[in-house]
Design an enzyme around this catalytic site. Structure first.
Site, PDB file in Angstrom:
ATOM      1  N   SER A 212      19.503  -6.569  42.926  1.00  0.00           N
ATOM      2  CA  SER A 212      20.640  -7.414  43.284  1.00  0.00           C
ATOM      3  C   SER A 212      21.055  -8.268  42.078  1.00  0.00           C
ATOM      4  CB  SER A 212      20.276  -8.254  44.515  1.00  0.00           C
ATOM      5  OG  SER A 212      21.414  -8.864  45.071  1.00  0.00           O
TER       6      SER A 212
ATOM      7  N   ASP B 291      24.004  -0.359  52.217  1.00  0.00           N
ATOM      8  CA  ASP B 291      23.916  -1.479  51.279  1.00  0.00           C
ATOM      9  C   ASP B 291      25.164  -2.369  51.319  1.00  0.00           C
ATOM     10  OD1 ASP B 291      23.127  -3.025  49.019  1.00  0.00           O
ATOM     11  OD2 ASP B 291      22.327  -1.252  48.021  1.00  0.00           O
TER      12      ASP B 291
ATOM     13  N   HIS C 138      20.575  -3.236  51.567  1.00  0.00           N
ATOM     14  CA  HIS C 138      20.428  -3.940  50.294  1.00  0.00           C
ATOM     15  C   HIS C 138      18.946  -4.091  49.915  1.00  0.00           C
ATOM     16  CE1 HIS C 138      22.042  -6.135  46.983  1.00  0.00           C
ATOM     17  NE2 HIS C 138      21.480  -7.287  47.314  1.00  0.00           N
TER      18      HIS C 138
END
Length: 295
Positions: free
Chosen positions: A103, A243, A270
């Site tokens: 991320s 995601d 995610h």
């Protein structure tokens, strides 16, 4: 604790080492920004038995690291220099150093590679696109359309009024967005909940915005698509079907870098390292082993 020199003084960040392998040392860069290492504790169940040495690490401002309040510290450039100082302190180099960023950590890993890739053996960009504007567009044009229009309208109204600290805001996002696109497990794992609980909201909001639903902070205009062909180290990108990031974009990144490969997690969101764990870990370990073996 690793001392970090910054333009406004010296601070300490937290690292924890597992294992001992002279040719494979993985440094984990958590997301957020400022979410802390805790949700990445799942690597402890997979890397040690494979003989992979790895480091959990709290970036400045997160969890067990110092938490200074000078807002000039929260820039991508400053974080890149922090990672370089951590690398030196841990004696990581191109013969063994794998950088895995998830991320926001993926932004940081990519930025680090663009400046310091000669120190890297392998790069892993997990669940992150190469463009914040494209991430925002994907949230608006694809994911938002999957939500109940009334819920979406309420979320947007709260954002417009600057009422994102209203408990209703996060309640709606958790039910209608986070549970679908951040982590799809019916019950969120304790390390994930702990990371969210300890998240440094000041840094997170300043850099990311009020939530994972799009991006509106200092990172809002970040875009490195044009620079991807400069990345020459073996690079793995990881994306999940559900995601917050576009899995097709993450696949595309792997075609733009010089030695790219893509790991797709069909059940993953995610946090694919949790909700499509076997696919994620098996693919990641294979990539690390292949690079180590000179493939």
């Amino acid at each position: 604790m690793v001392p970090i020199q910054t333009p406004v003084g010296t601070f300490k960040v937290w690292t924890k080492r597992f294992g001992n392998n002279p040719t494979i040392k993985v440094l984990l860069l958590h997301g957020g920004p400022a979410a802390g290492h805790e949700y990445m504790e799942c690597f402890e169940s997979f890397f040690p038995e494979q003989g992979i040495e790895f480091y959990e690490y709290d970036q400045l401002g997160s969890s067990y690291a110092d938490q200074p309040t000078d807002s000039s510290l929260w820039t991508t450039e400053r974080f890149v220099e922090e990672v370089e100082q951590v690398r030196k302190a841990l004696n990581l180099d191109k013969s063994n150093f794998y950088l895995l960023g998830h991320s926001w950590g993926g932004i940081l890993a990519l930025e680090y590679a663009l400046k310091y890739q000669d120190n890297l053996k392998g790069l892993i960009i997990s669940n992150m696109m190469a463009s914040a504007p494209d991430y925002g567009k994907y949230a608006d044009s694809v994911l938002a359309k999957q939500m109940d229009p009334k819920v979406l309208d309420t979320i947007h109204q709260l954002e417009k009024r600057g009422a994102t600290s209203d408990p209703k805001y996060m309640e709606l996002l958790t039910t209608h967005y986070y549970n679908q696109h951040i982590c799809r497990l019916a019950e969120w794992p304790e390390p994930v909940n702990r990371a969210f609980k300890h998240l440094n909201g000041v840094i997170y909001t300043m850099m990311q915005g009020p939530s994972e639903f799009g991006i509106s902070g200092r990172l809002a205009n970040w875009d490195r698509k044009a620079d991807l062909p400069k990345i020459k180290v073996p690079t793995l990108t990881i994306g999940g079907q559900f995601d917050t990031m576009d899995p097709e974009h993450m696949k595309w990144i792997s075609t733009q870098v010089q030695k790219g490969s893509y790991l797709y997690c069909p059940k993953g969101s995610h946090m694919s390292m949790w909700d499509d764990q076997q696919t994620y870990m098996n693919g990641l370990i294979k990539f690390i082993r292949d690079v180590d073996g000179g493939k």
